[in-house]
Motif scaffolding. Structure first.
Motif, short mmCIF file in Angstrom:
data_model
loop_
_atom_site.label_atom_id
_atom_site.label_comp_id
_atom_site.label_asym_id
_atom_site.label_seq_id
_atom_site.Cartn_x
_atom_site.Cartn_y
_atom_site.Cartn_z
N LEU A 207 36.31 -53.60 108.82
CA LEU A 207 37.04 -53.86 107.59
C LEU A 207 36.23 -54.79 106.69
CD1 LEU A 207 40.64 -54.39 109.04
CD2 LEU A 207 39.59 -52.28 108.21
N ALA B 221 40.18 -42.89 115.19
CA ALA B 221 39.30 -44.01 114.86
C ALA B 221 38.50 -44.42 116.10
CB ALA B 221 40.10 -45.19 114.33
N ALA C 136 48.48 -48.81 104.05
CA ALA C 136 47.19 -49.37 103.62
C ALA C 136 47.23 -50.87 103.81
CB ALA C 136 46.91 -49.02 102.16
N THR D 114 43.77 -42.17 118.94
CA THR D 114 43.66 -42.05 117.49
C THR D 114 42.26 -41.54 117.18
OG1 THR D 114 42.67 -44.16 116.80
CG2 THR D 114 45.03 -44.19 117.38
N LYS E 254 49.30 -47.60 94.67
CA LYS E 254 49.15 -47.00 96.00
C LYS E 254 50.22 -47.56 96.93
CE LYS E 254 45.83 -46.25 99.74
NZ LYS E 254 44.44 -46.39 100.20
N LYS F 142 49.05 -44.17 110.05
CA LYS F 142 47.93 -44.28 109.13
C LYS F 142 46.98 -45.36 109.65
CE LYS F 142 46.01 -43.38 105.04
NZ LYS F 142 45.51 -42.05 104.67
N ILE F 143 45.75 -44.96 109.99
CA ILE F 143 44.75 -45.89 110.50
C ILE F 143 43.96 -46.43 109.31
CG2 ILE F 143 42.88 -46.25 112.14
CD1 ILE F 143 45.53 -45.22 113.37
N PRO F 144 43.83 -47.75 109.16
CA PRO F 144 43.07 -48.30 108.03
C PRO F 144 41.65 -47.74 107.98
CG PRO F 144 44.29 -50.04 109.12
CD PRO F 144 44.44 -48.82 109.98
N GLU F 145 41.22 -47.40 106.78
CA GLU F 145 39.90 -46.82 106.58
C GLU F 145 38.82 -47.76 107.11
OE1 GLU F 145 37.14 -45.15 102.87
OE2 GLU F 145 39.25 -45.70 102.55
N GLY F 146 37.94 -47.22 107.92
CA GLY F 146 36.81 -47.99 108.45
C GLY F 146 37.07 -48.71 109.75
N LEU F 147 38.32 -48.74 110.21
CA LEU F 147 38.63 -49.50 111.42
C LEU F 147 37.86 -48.94 112.61
CD1 LEU F 147 40.43 -51.88 112.40
CD2 LEU F 147 42.05 -50.15 113.19
N ASP F 148 37.16 -49.82 113.32
CA ASP F 148 36.29 -49.42 114.43
C ASP F 148 36.31 -50.53 115.47
OD1 ASP F 148 34.21 -48.79 116.16
OD2 ASP F 148 32.84 -48.17 114.57
#
Length: 344
Positions: free
Chosen positions: A58, A300, A97, A298, A137, A175-181
């Motif tokens: 993030l 991600a 989000a 998931t 959004k 919904k998985i936050p964008e970029g979560l790793d």
């Protein structure tokens, strides 16, 4: 001259299909984070450290998921629950989000159900609320239902409409936050070694610690979220002269206590259901326990979803929820069913 003040809506004022645009937009920042972490023993690493959040993909540490919930919820109170007897439950909640310091949040609700109670003095209203940021959004959505006083007990009851709600969200809907790793997740910095694979469905966890709720603290918290419900502030609003502790205060306290045993359940992304089983009052000591209800993969990297029941109690032994009659035991304050994201 006409009245300028707003007495709030009563049960008769709600009609299925109505859309309510709530005032007032709220810009949130590091001040909300600092106050939230002062009010609750909140210390999940992803919401505490920019460095930790960046290591998880993030751009920085978002504001706590429940900060977003409380702000969006608080906007709705003057229009939905100012004259409420009680907030009864939640369903179909999704965090869509992350909310970042500097974002501005606003809330919109749609009335999706109404049903008068048999006493003729109150009724239940269901609303679907969405929270939006400054870009329009959606960041959060959920359904809740409240018991609201009637203005006139003699007024005709509306045709009942009870919405058909899901008992739980499918993991695919999260919904998985964008970029979560979580591939390089630092368990040492997070505070516990337990990963997604270490939890078994049916496992129960006693979170051990307790916090006694103080009158002043819950009122500061409720004002922080601009929640104006009378029962939280005005002793004349309840027959026994007490101030009811805001249910969200109990949710946040229990979630923070769950760190002991679930430190790696980093982000709440789904709210399957919830009930404020019994009232919480000043002087009650809140404790918490959890049960693992389900697990899911998931898309991600390194991220698993875990479905948890979080129960807040006052006194009493852990892992006791309902009596033989099927009703919540009197010491149970909260029964919350949610999805969280955890490293695999």
């Amino acid at each position: 001259m006409g009245a300028k003040t707003n007495p709030g809506r009563f049960f008769e004022d709600y009609h299925v299909g109505d859309t309510i645009h709530h005032a007032v937009p709220r810009s949130v920042g590091q001040g909300e984070r600092a106050l939230y972490h002062a009010l609750y023993p909140a210390r999940h690493a992803l919401y505490s450290s920019d460095m930790f959040a960046r290591a998880c993909g993030l751009p920085a540490s978002p504001l706590d998921d429940l900060i977003a919930f409380h702000v969006v919820f608080g906007k709705t109170v003057p229009d939905v629950s100012l004259n409420a007897v009680a907030n009864l439950g939640y369903a179909q909640g999704r965090w869509l989000a992350p909310v970042w310091p500097g974002d501005t949040l606003r809330s919109v609700s749609e009335v999706i159900g109404v049903k008068e109670n048999s006493n003729g003095k109150t009724g239940v209203v269901w609303v679907r609320t969405s929270g939006y940021n400054q870009h329009g959004k959606a960041v959060l959505e959920y359904v809740r239902w409240v018991m609201v006083r009637k203005r006139d007990a003699a007024s005709a009851a509306p045709e009942p409409v009870v919405p058909d709600l899901l008992s739980a969200l499918d993991a695919e809907a999260l919904k998985i936050p964008e970029g979560l790793d979580f591939s390089d997740y630092d368990f040492t910095l997070a505070g516990e070694p337990h990963r997604w694979g270490d939890y078994e469905i049916g496992e129960q966890i006693d979170h051990v610690d307790g916090v006694t709720v103080e009158e002043a603290e819950h009122m500061v918290a409720t004002r922080l979220w601009q929640n104006t419900a009378k029962v939280h502030f005005d002793t004349s609003a309840r027959p026994d002269g007490s101030r009811l502790i805001y249910g969200g205060h109990v949710i946040s306290m229990a979630r923070a206590l769950s760190f002991n045993g679930l430190a790696n359940a980093q982000m709440i992304v789904g709210l399957n259901g919830g009930a404020h089983a019994n009232p919480c009052l000043s002087g009650d000591t809140v404790r918490a326990w959890s049960e693992v209800l389900d697990k899911a993969d998931t898309p991600a990297p390194g991220v698993g979803a875990i479905r948890l029941r979080l129960v807040a109690t006052k006194d009493g032994d852990p892992f006791r929820l309902k009596g033989e009659d099927g009703k919540y035991l009197p010491e149970v304050l909260l029964d919350l069913d949610y999805w969280a994201l955890m490293p695999k």
